[in-house]
Design a protein around this motif. Structure first.
Motif, PDB file in Angstrom:
ATOM      1  N   GLY A 132       0.915  -1.580   0.201  1.00 32.18           N
ATOM      2  CA  GLY A 132      -0.166   0.012   0.126  1.00 32.18           C
ATOM      3  C   GLY A 132       0.632   1.592  -0.060  1.00 32.18           C
ATOM      4  O   GLY A 132       0.267   2.639   0.412  1.00 32.18           O
ATOM      5  N   THR A 133       2.254   1.413   0.212  1.00 34.21           N
ATOM      6  CA  THR A 133       2.749   1.714   0.132  1.00 34.21           C
ATOM      7  C   THR A 133       3.404   2.772  -1.326  1.00 34.21           C
ATOM      8  O   THR A 133       4.851   3.516  -1.066  1.00 34.21           O
ATOM      9  CB  THR A 133       4.033   2.533   1.607  1.00 34.21           C
ATOM     10  N   GLY A 134       3.768   1.675  -2.256  1.00 26.82           N
ATOM     11  CA  GLY A 134       4.522   2.100  -3.028  1.00 26.82           C
ATOM     12  C   GLY A 134       6.438   1.656  -2.907  1.00 26.82           C
ATOM     13  O   GLY A 134       6.933   0.460  -4.017  1.00 26.82           O
ATOM     14  N   LEU A 135       6.546   0.395  -1.850  1.00 20.35           N
ATOM     15  CA  LEU A 135       8.060  -0.705  -1.482  1.00 20.35           C
ATOM     16  C   LEU A 135       8.172  -0.976  -2.182  1.00 20.35           C
ATOM     17  O   LEU A 135       9.033  -1.962  -2.652  1.00 20.35           O
ATOM     18  CB  LEU A 135       8.087   0.059   0.419  1.00 20.35           C
ATOM     19  N   CYS A 136       6.844  -2.039  -2.052  1.00 21.24           N
ATOM     20  CA  CYS A 136       7.339  -3.449  -2.618  1.00 21.24           C
ATOM     21  C   CYS A 136       7.240  -3.771  -4.657  1.00 21.24           C
ATOM     22  O   CYS A 136       7.770  -4.591  -4.947  1.00 21.24           O
ATOM     23  CB  CYS A 136       6.082  -4.257  -1.880  1.00 21.24           C
ATOM     24  N   GLN A 137       6.617  -2.744  -4.774  1.00 20.18           N
ATOM     25  CA  GLN A 137       6.401  -2.042  -6.426  1.00 20.18           C
ATOM     26  C   GLN A 137       5.543  -3.549  -6.699  1.00 20.18           C
ATOM     27  O   GLN A 137       5.673  -4.035  -8.013  1.00 20.18           O
ATOM     28  CB  GLN A 137       7.887  -2.577  -6.864  1.00 20.18           C
ATOM     29  N   ALA A 163      -0.093   1.025  -8.082  1.00 18.76           N
ATOM     30  CA  ALA A 163      -1.428   1.453  -8.082  1.00 18.76           C
ATOM     31  C   ALA A 163      -1.800   2.125  -6.786  1.00 18.76           C
ATOM     32  O   ALA A 163      -2.167   3.156  -6.451  1.00 18.76           O
ATOM     33  CB  ALA A 163      -2.273   0.076  -8.390  1.00 18.76           C
ATOM     34  N   CYS A 164      -0.590   2.039  -5.666  1.00 16.89           N
ATOM     35  CA  CYS A 164      -1.115   2.323  -4.401  1.00 16.89           C
ATOM     36  C   CYS A 164      -0.391   3.650  -4.266  1.00 16.89           C
ATOM     37  O   CYS A 164      -1.123   4.384  -3.788  1.00 16.89           O
ATOM     38  CB  CYS A 164      -0.040   1.489  -3.806  1.00 16.89           C
ATOM     39  N   THR A 165       0.044   4.166  -5.507  1.00 12.06           N
ATOM     40  CA  THR A 165       0.625   5.496  -5.011  1.00 12.06           C
ATOM     41  C   THR A 165       0.184   6.392  -5.904  1.00 12.06           C
ATOM     42  O   THR A 165       0.366   8.083  -6.583  1.00 12.06           O
ATOM     43  CB  THR A 165       2.487   5.419  -4.678  1.00 12.06           C
TER      44      THR A 165
END
Length: 277
Positions: free
Chosen positions: A234-239, A257-259
């Motif tokens: 949900g934060t963009g870190l995991c791609q 999608a999340c960011t």
């Protein structure tokens, strides 16, 4: 994003779980998150009480409502389709159960600066973010029309509630159990003409979003689509939530999608590639 508008990580608790039709409405106490909410943003929940938490990946949910509740302050309401192990566990939690909440996350719906005619298109539980959007649009002086779709009456979300905000509400169900028998594709052309919509907002399955974006473009309207997809962090870190789009320079890219979303311009998403994922 300014510090007072960024996401929070809070220890929340379940205030209530109510089943309405095929869906569950889960109200969560999440200090500070309701105050930062904007229509189209979402939260990520982590269940603290599960014995097998390690095997239950956090899940994202649209924020359907923010409500004051006296001693608890503002709460957030989520609409849950209890199909996965996570959602089945969530809707079975008793009042007071702890949950970890991160949010609000994502880019919200862009709202017009001047009063315009807006058509909101939603299907099933995924229509949840359209209801607070309708209220904000009405506050801006926009004319709001709503199209709600579902396979059947049990899976229809908030038709009576929508009528309190919108100038007109059209309901279509695949089995004809309520409203008109049909689909979003069947209803859109006539509704776009009748509402003279300048902007189409859509939330639902990918096929519904694709249909709404295509119909809006053909009608000469601008569209925004709330894309629901797996968002592991949900934060963009995991791609882990790539969405194929056409960027402003005309070049195809993958965005998160999340960011970068979950709300996207309908004419920018490469829908056929999303359908194939």
């Amino acid at each position: 994003m300014s510090p007072d508008r960024g996401p929070l990580h809070v220890a929340g608790e379940v205030l209530s779980v109510k089943r309405i039709g095929a869906h569950h409405h889960v109200t969560v106490v999440a200090p500070g998150i309701a105050e930062r909410f904007r229509p189209g943003t979402f939260v990520v929940l982590t269940l603290d009480d599960a014995a097998d938490t390690a095997r239950l990946q956090p899940r994202s949910f649209w924020i359907h409502r923010v409500r004051p509740t006296g001693s608890h302050g503002a709460t957030i309401e989520l609409v849950v389709a209890a199909g996965s192990r996570f959602t089945r566990r969530l809707v079975a939690l008793p009042q007071g159960s702890p949950v970890r909440v991160t949010g609000p996350l994502g880019r919200p719906f862009a709202q017009p600066r001047e009063p315009v005619s807006c058509l909101l298109v939603g299907e099933g539980y995924a229509a949840a973010p359209l209801f607070p959007l309708a209220e904000r649009l009405r506050e801006r002086g926009c004319t709001v029309s709503v199209l709600l779709a579902a396979p059947d009456e049990a899976h229809l979300l908030g038709a009576l509630e929508a009528r309190r905000t919108a100038r007109s509400v059209t309901v279509v169900t695949a089995d004809g159990s309520v409203g008109v028998r049909g689909t979003v594709v069947d209803a859109l052309p006539e509704l776009l003409t009748r509402s003279a919509a300048d902007v189409v907002y859509a939330a639902g399955p990918v096929a519904t979003l694709h249909a709404a974006a295509a119909a809006a473009e053909q009608h000469g309207a601008w569209s925004q689509t709330a894309l629901e997809t797996a968002q592991p962090c949900g934060t963009g870190l995991c791609q882990g939530c790539p969405v194929p789009v056409v960027a402003e320079d005309g070049v195809g890219r993958l965005v998160r999608a999340c960011t970068d979303g979950p709300v996207f311009r309908g004419d920018r998403v490469r829908w056929l590639e999303v359908d194939a994922r």
